[in-house]
Design a protein around this motif. Structure first.
Motif, short mmCIF file in Angstrom:
data_model
loop_
_atom_site.label_atom_id
_atom_site.label_comp_id
_atom_site.label_asym_id
_atom_site.label_seq_id
_atom_site.Cartn_x
_atom_site.Cartn_y
_atom_site.Cartn_z
N GLY A 100 20.78 -24.13 5.04
CA GLY A 100 19.61 -24.91 4.68
C GLY A 100 19.94 -25.90 3.59
N PHE A 101 18.96 -26.14 2.71
CA PHE A 101 19.09 -27.08 1.61
C PHE A 101 20.35 -26.79 0.79
CE2 PHE A 101 18.09 -28.40 -2.75
CZ PHE A 101 17.66 -29.70 -2.54
N THR A 102 21.18 -27.77 0.45
CA THR A 102 20.87 -29.19 0.43
C THR A 102 21.52 -29.98 1.59
OG1 THR A 102 22.79 -29.62 -0.99
CG2 THR A 102 20.74 -29.14 -2.06
N GLN A 103 22.57 -29.48 2.18
CA GLN A 103 23.28 -30.27 3.17
C GLN A 103 22.84 -30.00 4.61
OE1 GLN A 103 27.46 -29.33 1.63
NE2 GLN A 103 27.66 -31.49 2.13
N ASN A 104 22.18 -28.87 4.85
CA ASN A 104 21.74 -28.52 6.21
C ASN A 104 22.91 -28.61 7.21
OD1 ASN A 104 18.95 -28.43 5.24
ND2 ASN A 104 19.09 -30.67 5.22
N GLN A 105 24.03 -28.01 6.85
CA GLN A 105 25.26 -28.17 7.60
C GLN A 105 25.67 -26.91 8.33
OE1 GLN A 105 25.14 -27.24 4.51
NE2 GLN A 105 26.97 -26.12 3.87
N LEU A 106 26.63 -27.08 9.24
CA LEU A 106 27.33 -25.95 9.84
C LEU A 106 28.72 -25.92 9.21
CD1 LEU A 106 25.14 -26.79 12.06
CD2 LEU A 106 26.64 -25.66 13.68
N THR A 107 29.15 -24.75 8.76
CA THR A 107 30.45 -24.62 8.09
C THR A 107 31.33 -23.68 8.88
OG1 THR A 107 29.43 -24.97 5.92
CG2 THR A 107 31.63 -24.02 5.95
N LEU A 108 32.55 -24.14 9.18
CA LEU A 108 33.54 -23.31 9.87
C LEU A 108 34.51 -22.76 8.85
CD1 LEU A 108 34.60 -22.32 12.64
CD2 LEU A 108 36.06 -24.35 12.70
N TRP A 109 34.67 -21.42 8.85
CA TRP A 109 35.52 -20.72 7.88
C TRP A 109 36.70 -20.07 8.60
CZ3 TRP A 109 33.45 -20.88 2.85
CH2 TRP A 109 32.09 -21.17 2.76
N LYS A 110 37.85 -20.08 7.94
CA LYS A 110 39.01 -19.34 8.42
C LYS A 110 38.93 -17.93 7.84
CE LYS A 110 42.95 -19.09 10.64
NZ LYS A 110 43.00 -19.25 12.11
N TYR A 111 39.05 -16.93 8.73
CA TYR A 111 38.99 -15.55 8.28
C TYR A 111 40.40 -14.95 8.29
CZ TYR A 111 37.59 -10.72 7.74
OH TYR A 111 37.45 -9.44 7.26
N PRO A 112 40.80 -14.15 7.29
CA PRO A 112 39.98 -13.62 6.18
C PRO A 112 40.04 -14.43 4.89
CG PRO A 112 42.05 -12.43 6.28
CD PRO A 112 42.11 -13.45 7.39
N SER A 113 40.78 -15.55 4.89
CA SER A 113 40.92 -16.31 3.65
C SER A 113 39.62 -16.98 3.23
CB SER A 113 42.01 -17.38 3.81
OG SER A 113 41.64 -18.33 4.80
N MET A 114 38.70 -17.22 4.20
CA MET A 114 37.43 -17.91 3.96
C MET A 114 37.64 -19.29 3.35
SD MET A 114 35.22 -16.10 5.39
CE MET A 114 33.66 -16.77 4.86
N VAL A 115 38.67 -19.95 3.85
CA VAL A 115 38.89 -21.35 3.52
C VAL A 115 38.06 -22.20 4.48
CG1 VAL A 115 40.62 -23.20 3.47
CG2 VAL A 115 41.20 -20.93 2.61
N LYS A 116 37.41 -23.22 3.97
CA LYS A 116 36.60 -24.08 4.82
C LYS A 116 37.50 -24.94 5.71
CE LYS A 116 32.53 -24.58 1.83
NZ LYS A 116 31.67 -25.52 1.10
N MET A 117 37.28 -24.84 7.02
CA MET A 117 38.03 -25.65 7.97
C MET A 117 37.30 -26.95 8.33
SD MET A 117 39.37 -22.70 10.58
CE MET A 117 40.31 -23.90 11.52
N ALA A 118 35.97 -26.90 8.35
CA ALA A 118 35.18 -28.09 8.68
C ALA A 118 33.75 -27.88 8.24
CB ALA A 118 35.23 -28.38 10.18
N GLU A 119 33.07 -28.99 7.93
CA GLU A 119 31.65 -29.00 7.67
C GLU A 119 31.01 -30.02 8.60
OE1 GLU A 119 30.74 -29.50 3.51
OE2 GLU A 119 30.73 -27.32 3.23
N LEU A 120 30.09 -29.55 9.45
CA LEU A 120 29.48 -30.39 10.47
C LEU A 120 28.07 -30.76 10.03
CD1 LEU A 120 30.62 -28.27 13.56
CD2 LEU A 120 31.87 -30.07 12.36
N THR A 121 27.83 -32.03 9.85
CA THR A 121 26.53 -32.50 9.38
C THR A 121 25.88 -33.37 10.46
OG1 THR A 121 27.60 -34.39 8.30
CG2 THR A 121 27.21 -32.43 6.96
N GLY A 122 24.60 -33.52 10.36
CA GLY A 122 23.83 -34.28 11.34
C GLY A 122 22.37 -33.88 11.30
N HIS A 123 22.11 -32.59 11.11
CA HIS A 123 20.73 -32.13 10.97
C HIS A 123 20.17 -32.61 9.63
CE1 HIS A 123 20.25 -29.66 14.52
NE2 HIS A 123 21.43 -29.08 14.30
N THR A 124 18.89 -32.91 9.62
CA THR A 124 18.23 -33.38 8.40
C THR A 124 17.31 -32.33 7.79
OG1 THR A 124 16.47 -34.40 9.73
CG2 THR A 124 18.35 -35.79 9.14
N SER A 125 17.28 -31.16 8.38
CA SER A 125 16.53 -30.04 7.82
C SER A 125 17.30 -28.77 8.13
CB SER A 125 15.11 -30.00 8.39
OG SER A 125 14.33 -29.03 7.71
N ARG A 126 16.88 -27.65 7.56
CA ARG A 126 17.68 -26.44 7.64
C ARG A 126 17.93 -26.00 9.09
NH1 ARG A 126 13.68 -21.66 5.34
NH2 ARG A 126 11.81 -22.16 6.57
#
Length: 469
Positions: free
Chosen positions: A390-416
């Motif tokens: 949800g707020f503030t970026q309303n994004q989808l985040t792809l994580w590498k497991y188990p390190s939980m390093v961010k692989m990508a952040e997908l934006t486009g939605h304007t609400s949660r």
């Protein structure tokens, strides 16, 4: 509370003509071709080092050559007769030999060694290419009247590749293979709005939870209502989960009920552990454990071996009660490659993704995402986890497991981004947000080579309803 406020519609949108549901919201973005060619050809191998063959050595001669030269330099001026004697001895013993080390085989010529002839364990494996993750949605559809409520579950993708979404009082079906849209059912205002949808494992039947506390079972092949489950709950049913022929329902009354859809008296077990609305339900892949999340900030793990059809003291108790979250827990996801690993996501006051060992009840990791966690999905082919926020970026985040390093952040939605669903092949993810759009993301890569599928054992689950009119 994580319900939040609904977005305010502008005067301009009020004046516009109503949007048709599940129609293209815009042109499809350009998707660059993915290169599959290898950039790292196998390196040539020229063999290993060579070790001296001690059986072909004369150790006494080697010792003489290494030590006598030093002695001779020290005693060079001592006596001419000794120098003559040394030369004669060297001539007779050495026979003008100069090599100390002897090799049994000669090293191979580099140009004669081919990649095919080299041993497999000596070949250099090409580095695995990093998967390209498109940063924009592959397709965007309109979803007018989508209820902006954190506690509901209004999106699901069935095994027959048909996506279901509840918009207000109506359930729509979108066929991913053909792109066609159809309306399944529109409920009356006194029973709506629709609060949850969930496909049965056969991909043909679907459960629809209602604000009136009833649950309807529909056959989508004939658009026929099979039966209505009544009396299990006293308030709206916001979460549903299938375990073969058992439909588990979670309500605002805090109760969790197992319903056997094959029999008339459908309530077979009741779990009581939440004091507020149950907003998340997920069965493990084995069907032995059920995870539930609620607005009371609790997560419960229930085991079928502890269930009883006759509620009594000490029965139908949870296996584990997990109390680490500090906000409502709706996002639940069982790991596909580790059966006892559960991921959970907390609401706006928590913002954490936590990982649990469901055998012991221990929290093995916790990551603060910085925003409300609305949904979680595991990649079926790689060790990756996708979260929607949800707020503030309303994004989808792809994580590498188990390190939980961010692989990508997908934006486009304007609400949660309230809901997510995964395609049957595990590659595409659909996300529905409070901005009233449904977006499709090619986030998990290309599908793997198909394997021969075994015949499903639950195809006859609804055979007993053929006589119902």
């Amino acid at each position: 509370m994580d319900a939040g406020s609904r977005s305010i519609t502008s005067e301009k949108s009020r004046a516009a003509a109503p949007r048709a549901p599940l129609q293209e919201a815009g042109s499809r973005p350009y998707m660059p071709p993915l290169s599959t060619g290898s950039r790292n050809p196998s390196a040539k191998c020229y063999g290993d080092r060579f070790i001296p063959d001690r059986s072909a050595m004369d150790m006494d001669m080697a010792h003489y050559l290494l030590t006598e030269s030093k002695k001779d330099k020290e005693n060079a001026a001592a006596s001419p007769s000794k120098e003559a004697y040394r030369r004669l001895l060297a001539e007779k013993l050495l026979n003008n030999r100069t090599r100390i080390l002897a090799f049994r085989n000669k090293p191979p010529e580099p140009e004669n060694v081919s990649a095919d002839a080299a041993s497999s364990h000596l070949q250099v494996k090409p580095a695995k290419q990093r998967r390209h993750i498109p940063q924009s949605a592959e397709r965007t559809l309109d979803a007018p009247d989508l209820v902006d409520d954190y506690y509901l579950n209004l999106l699901d993708w069935g095994s027959s590749n048909v996506l279901s979404i509840a918009l207000g009082d109506t359930v729509y079906l979108w066929d991913a293979s053909s792109g066609s849209t159809s309306e399944l059912v529109t409920v009356d205002e006194d029973t709506g709005p629709i609060t949850s949808v969930s496909w049965a494992p056969d991909g043909r039947h679907i459960a629809v939870g209602l604000n009136s506390s009833d649950v309807q079972l529909w056959d989508t092949s004939s658009n026929r209502l099979l039966r209505t489950l009544r009396g299990a709950h006293e308030a709206r049913v916001g979460s549903l989960a299938w375990n073969n022929s058992i439909l588990t329902t979670g309500g605002m009354d805090g109760k969790i009920v197992n319903n056997d859809v094959r029999i008339r008296n459908h309530v077979v077990q009741t779990y009581e552990g939440h004091s507020q609305e149950v907003c998340g339900l997920k069965w493990s892949g084995s069907g032995q454990q059920l995870a539930s999340g609620g607005n009371d900030n609790l997560v419960h793990i229930w085991d079928v071996s502890m269930a009883s059809s006759v509620p009594s003291a000490g029965r139908n108790q949870w296996l584990h009660r997990l109390e680490d979250h500090v906000a409502a827990v709706k996002a639940l996801a069982w790991c596909p490659f580790q059966s006892n690993l559960l991921a959970t996501g907390g609401g706006g006051n928590d913002q954490c993704i936590k990982f649990w060992n469901t055998h012991t009840g221990a929290c093995v990791n916790s990551v603060n995402t910085g925003s409300q966690v609305c949904a979680l999905l595991w990649n079926k082919n790689e060790r990756e986890l996708l979260s929607s926020h949800g707020f503030t970026q309303n994004q989808l985040t792809l994580w590498k497991y188990p390190s939980m390093v961010k692989m990508a952040e997908l934006t486009g939605h304007t609400s949660r981004v309230l809901f997510m669903a995964q395609s049957p092949d595990g590659c595409t993810v659909a996300s529905a947000a409070a901005d009233e759009t449904l977006r499709f993301w090619n986030v998990f890569g290309a599908p793997q080579a198909p394997k021969p599928a075994a015949k499903a054992s639950y195809t006859g689950m609804f055979n007993s309803f053929n006589h119902i009119r």
